[in-house]
Design a protein around this motif. Structure first.
Motif, PDB file in Angstrom:
ATOM      1  N   LYS A 200     -56.056 -44.865 -43.101  1.00  0.00           N
ATOM      2  CA  LYS A 200     -55.884 -43.475 -43.692  1.00  0.00           C
ATOM      3  C   LYS A 200     -55.287 -42.932 -44.086  1.00  0.00           C
ATOM      4  O   LYS A 200     -53.710 -42.455 -43.584  1.00  0.00           O
ATOM      5  N   ASN A 201     -55.738 -41.961 -45.331  1.00  0.00           N
ATOM      6  CA  ASN A 201     -54.577 -41.192 -45.964  1.00  0.00           C
ATOM      7  C   ASN A 201     -53.034 -41.466 -46.402  1.00  0.00           C
ATOM      8  O   ASN A 201     -52.190 -41.556 -45.843  1.00  0.00           O
ATOM      9  N   GLN A 202     -53.537 -43.528 -46.630  1.00  0.00           N
ATOM     10  CA  GLN A 202     -52.639 -44.014 -47.409  1.00  0.00           C
ATOM     11  C   GLN A 202     -50.907 -43.887 -45.953  1.00  0.00           C
ATOM     12  O   GLN A 202     -50.051 -43.726 -46.181  1.00  0.00           O
ATOM     13  N   GLY A 203     -51.574 -44.177 -44.862  1.00  0.00           N
ATOM     14  CA  GLY A 203     -50.569 -44.506 -44.142  1.00  0.00           C
ATOM     15  C   GLY A 203     -49.495 -43.301 -43.001  1.00  0.00           C
ATOM     16  O   GLY A 203     -48.639 -43.005 -41.990  1.00  0.00           O
ATOM     17  N   ARG A 204     -50.274 -41.630 -43.710  1.00  0.00           N
ATOM     18  CA  ARG A 204     -49.134 -40.468 -43.737  1.00  0.00           C
ATOM     19  C   ARG A 204     -50.173 -40.084 -42.489  1.00  0.00           C
ATOM     20  O   ARG A 204     -50.606 -40.379 -42.006  1.00  0.00           O
ATOM     21  N   PRO A 205     -48.670 -39.484 -41.699  1.00  0.00           N
ATOM     22  CA  PRO A 205     -48.751 -38.340 -40.432  1.00  0.00           C
ATOM     23  C   PRO A 205     -50.644 -38.057 -40.400  1.00  0.00           C
ATOM     24  O   PRO A 205     -50.616 -36.733 -41.728  1.00  0.00           O
ATOM     25  N   LEU A 206     -51.574 -38.224 -39.687  1.00  0.00           N
ATOM     26  CA  LEU A 206     -52.552 -37.685 -38.660  1.00  0.00           C
ATOM     27  C   LEU A 206     -52.065 -36.204 -38.224  1.00  0.00           C
ATOM     28  O   LEU A 206     -53.299 -35.787 -37.797  1.00  0.00           O
ATOM     29  N   THR A 207     -51.029 -36.460 -37.274  1.00  0.00           N
ATOM     30  CA  THR A 207     -50.685 -35.535 -36.415  1.00  0.00           C
ATOM     31  C   THR A 207     -49.549 -34.941 -36.468  1.00  0.00           C
ATOM     32  O   THR A 207     -48.352 -35.682 -37.640  1.00  0.00           O
ATOM     33  N   LEU A 208     -48.631 -34.069 -36.406  1.00  0.00           N
ATOM     34  CA  LEU A 208     -47.089 -33.811 -35.821  1.00  0.00           C
ATOM     35  C   LEU A 208     -46.088 -34.596 -35.993  1.00  0.00           C
ATOM     36  O   LEU A 208     -46.504 -35.785 -35.110  1.00  0.00           O
ATOM     37  N   THR A 209     -45.297 -34.858 -37.093  1.00  0.00           N
ATOM     38  CA  THR A 209     -44.497 -35.234 -37.111  1.00  0.00           C
ATOM     39  C   THR A 209     -42.742 -34.419 -36.080  1.00  0.00           C
ATOM     40  O   THR A 209     -43.221 -33.198 -36.444  1.00  0.00           O
ATOM     41  N   GLY A 210     -41.759 -34.985 -35.324  1.00  0.00           N
ATOM     42  CA  GLY A 210     -41.124 -33.948 -35.407  1.00  0.00           C
ATOM     43  C   GLY A 210     -40.627 -33.098 -35.760  1.00  0.00           C
ATOM     44  O   GLY A 210     -40.779 -31.747 -35.241  1.00  0.00           O
ATOM     45  N   PRO A 211     -40.266 -33.340 -36.802  1.00  0.00           N
ATOM     46  CA  PRO A 211     -39.925 -32.249 -38.024  1.00  0.00           C
ATOM     47  C   PRO A 211     -40.492 -30.807 -38.081  1.00  0.00           C
ATOM     48  O   PRO A 211     -40.642 -29.865 -38.275  1.00  0.00           O
ATOM     49  N   ARG A 212     -42.378 -31.434 -38.209  1.00  0.00           N
ATOM     50  CA  ARG A 212     -43.123 -30.563 -38.481  1.00  0.00           C
ATOM     51  C   ARG A 212     -43.432 -29.767 -37.167  1.00  0.00           C
ATOM     52  O   ARG A 212     -43.779 -28.354 -36.837  1.00  0.00           O
TER      53      ARG A 212
END
Length: 270
Positions: A200-212
């Motif tokens: 999914k989407n080149q493995g980029r985050p699908l939910t919030l990261t800590g910094p986000r």
């Protein structure tokens, strides 16, 4: 904090596991994204931990707040069965409501519905708010949404804190819209964990990261933040420790309110 059980409170928030959170609001009981299966493999993802509270221990629930129905980590087999047969109302997005039928109502972005408060002193307003389930430039599904149609929620009622529930949002863009409409968010329940799937989407985050997540808390001005959707599933790439570090680096570590799964993170009966 005390264990989550059938007793209702004026205001309380507690994480059961994954994205499943119990929110007592004017003694009205909400449950977010119900996941009550025992550990199992679903193919693209696996559930690693059992629910910290069995669904039977929650007592009667007034409504499910369902961010989306497409993914097992937000609505697993037991959660779906329970939500569609044992709860009088499921509040979700239009697409999920069409698929679930029956007790489900679909709210488009900024639409609202009201529930009578469990304490009999008025109503709770539930507003559907935008969410993006992945990067803004991510692959869109047949309905035009990144990954899936996802809904967040805002709860408001007289004399109670305003609560934002993010659902599977990964982007600051919808949060900026929410902040303009709701300037009084007191508690933010954020789905974090930086969920990833290699397909999914080149493995980029699908939910919030800590910094986000820290950025979301700062953008909303929320003084209290409860983190959910961060433990118990194979798809998480970050832990609560990563979120703590991010909040500390952002200078807002004091906003995090954490407790063990199965206990109340926030509890107020005054």
């Amino acid at each position: 904090m005390s264990a989550i059980g059938p007793e209702r409170h004026v205001f309380a928030v507690g994480v059961v596991g994954g994205p499943t959170v119990v929110i007592d609001y004017g003694r009205t009981r909400f449950v977010t994204d119900p996941t009550f299966d025992e550990p199992r493999d679903y193919g693209v993802m696996a559930k690693l931990d059992p629910p910290s509270v069995p669904v039977a221990a929650l007592g009667d629930v007034d409504a499910v707040l369902l961010s989306h129905d497409d993914h097992y980590d937000n609505l697993d087999v037991s959660g779906r069965e329970w939500a569609t047969t044992s709860v009088p109302l499921v509040v979700t997005g239009p697409g999920a409501a069409t698929r679930l039928g029956g007790r489900a109502i679909g709210l488009s972005t900024w639409q609202r519905t009201e529930l009578t408060r469990g304490d009999g002193t008025g109503a709770v307003t539930v507003t559907a708010v935008p969410a993006v389930h992945g990067p803004l430039d991510g692959t869109r599904d047949g309905s035009g949404h990144v990954n899936a149609e996802v809904t967040g929620f805002v709860l408001r009622a007289d004399g109670l804190p305003t609560v934002y529930i993010s659902g599977d949002n990964a982007s600051l863009a919808p949060v900026a819209q929410i902040a303009r409409r709701f300037e009084d968010v007191d508690v933010a329940v954020l789905f974090a964990g930086a969920s990833r799937l290699p397909t999914k989407n080149q493995g980029r985050p699908l939910t919030l990261t800590g910094p986000r997540a820290a950025d979301v808390a700062a953008a909303l001005g929320a003084p209290r933040v409860v983190i959910a959707h961060i433990a118990g599933w194979s798809i998480y790439s970050e832990s609560l420790a990563d979120v703590r570090t991010a909040f500390d680096e952002a200078g807002i570590a004091d906003r995090l309110v954490a407790a063990d799964a199965g206990t109340w993170s926030l509890l107020d009966d005054s």
